[in-house]
Design an enzyme around this catalytic site. Structure first.
Site, PDB file in Angstrom:
ATOM      1  N   ALA A 183      21.858  80.221 113.510  1.00 51.09           N
ATOM      2  CA  ALA A 183      20.174  80.755 113.809  1.00 51.09           C
ATOM      3  C   ALA A 183      19.134  79.423 114.098  1.00 51.09           C
ATOM      4  CB  ALA A 183      20.085  81.090 112.436  1.00 51.09           C
ATOM      5  N   ASN A 184      17.665  79.847 114.987  1.00 53.33           N
ATOM      6  CA  ASN A 184      17.126  79.365 114.801  1.00 53.33           C
ATOM      7  C   ASN A 184      15.767  79.549 114.265  1.00 53.33           C
ATOM      8  OD1 ASN A 184      15.315  81.083 117.118  1.00 53.33           O
ATOM      9  ND2 ASN A 184      16.834  81.165 117.808  1.00 53.33           N
ATOM     10  N   ARG A 185      14.145  79.161 114.716  1.00 48.64           N
ATOM     11  CA  ARG A 185      13.237  79.197 114.004  1.00 48.64           C
ATOM     12  C   ARG A 185      12.277  80.270 114.487  1.00 48.64           C
ATOM     13  NH1 ARG A 185      13.328  75.548 109.689  1.00 48.64           N
ATOM     14  NH2 ARG A 185      13.645  73.320 109.952  1.00 48.64           N
TER      15      ARG A 185
END
Ligand code: CTP
Ligand code: CA
Length: 225
Positions: A33-35
Site C-alpha cells: 500500500a502507500n500513504r
C-alpha cells in the site's frame, strides 16, 4: 460558497475521478500500500458535484465519506481500478488523483505465507501494474480533458513535464510533497501543461479542488446544443 447562481459551470458534464491508494495483495492477510489519504481526490469529486457535474469517483481503500452528489465505486487493486475507470467511460474530463501502486506481487499467495525456520524471508517477486492514466491517454474514448496528478519531492516541474508527454495527458497537477502534505489538509500545486507552468500558493485541499474545477470548466469544449 462556490459555484452559486443559476448557471452551474459543469452542468451536463460527466467527470471521472480516481482517488486514494490501491492495495495489492501479498497473501490473504497482507498487502502492498502507500500513504495516500484520498483527501485531495475526494475534495475534487465534491467540488465537481457542487459545480453541477455528474461525478464518478473510483476510490481505493480510504476512510472517507462519499461526497454529496457523487457516484462512488470502491476498488482495491490497480487492475480493479482500471476496469472501473474504463467501465465508467465516456467522460468529458478524467482527473486521476489516485496514488496507484506501481507494482503488485507476481502471484498473490492463496494461503498466508509462513516463516520456514531458515531465518531467510521468501523473496517477493513484483510486476508492474497497468498505467491507468496512460491507458486513457491512448483510449478510443479518451476524455476531452485528461488530467494526472504527480506527487514529487524534487525537480517537480521537470518530472511533471516528462509525465505529461509519457502519459498523453493534457495537464499534470504536480504536488510538492517535500513538506507536510500526505494526509494533511493543504496542498501546494503547479499546473503543468504544454503551454507552461502555473504555480498556485499553498491552499487548503478544498480550495485547490474548487480552483481546479473552475479551470476545468473553462478548458472543456462547449456542449453541443
Ligand atoms: N497513474 C496511473 N496508473 C499507474 C500509475 C500512475 O493512473 N499505474 C497516474 C496517477 O494517478 C497520476 C499519474 O499517473 O495521475 C502520475 O502518477 P505517478 O506515480 O507520479 O507516475 P508514475 O508514472 O507512476 O511515475 P513514478 O515512477 O514517479 O511513480
Ligand atoms: Ca507511481
Amino acid at each position: 460558497p462556490d459555484f452559486e447562481g443559476a448557471e452551474l459551470p459543469l452542468k451536463g458534464r460527466h467527470i471521472l475521478i480516481t482517488a486514494g491508494p490501491t492495495h495489492e495483495p501479498i497473501d490473504p492477510v497482507r498487502y502492498i500500500a502507500n500513504r495516500s489519504s484520498g483527501k485531495q481526490g475526494f475534495a475534487i469529486a465534491a467540488a465537481a458535484a457542487r459545480a453541477g457535474a455528474r461525478v464518478t469517483l473510483v476510490a481505493g481503500p480510504v476512510h472517507l465519506p462519499t461526497p454529496a452528489g457523487v457516484d462512488r465505486i470502491d476498488v482495491e487493486t490497480a487492475r480493479d481500478m482500471l476496469a472501473a475507470v474504463e467501465g465508467a467511460l465516456p467522460a468529458d474530463a478524467a482527473i486521476m488523483v489516485a496514488a496507484v501502486a506501481d507494482w503488485r506481487t507476481a502471484d498473490a499467495s492463496g494461503q498466508k505465507l509462513k516463516k520456514d525456520g531458515s531465518g531467510k524471508p521468501a523473496p517477493l517477486a513484483l510486476v508492474e501494474n497497468p498505467d491507468i492514466l496512460g491507458t486513457l491517454g491512448k483510449h478510443a474514448q479518451r476524455p476531452a480533458l485528461l488530467i494526472g496528478f504527480a506527487a514529487e519531492t524534487e525537480k517537480v516541474a521537470e518530472h511533471a513535464q516528462a509525465k505529461l508527454a509519457r502519459k498523453g495527458a493534457d495537464w499534470i497537477i504536480a504536488n510538492d510533497v517535500s513538506g507536510d502534505v500526505m494526509g494533511g489538509d493543504s496542498n501546494s500545486v503547479h499546473i503543468v501543461t504544454a503551454d507552461g507552468i502555473e504555480s498556485w500558493e499553498q491552499l487548503p485541499k478544498d480550495a485547490v479542488a474548487t480552483r481546479i474545477m473552475e479551470k476545468v470548466a473553462h478548458a472543456l469544449p462547449p456542449l453541443p446544443h
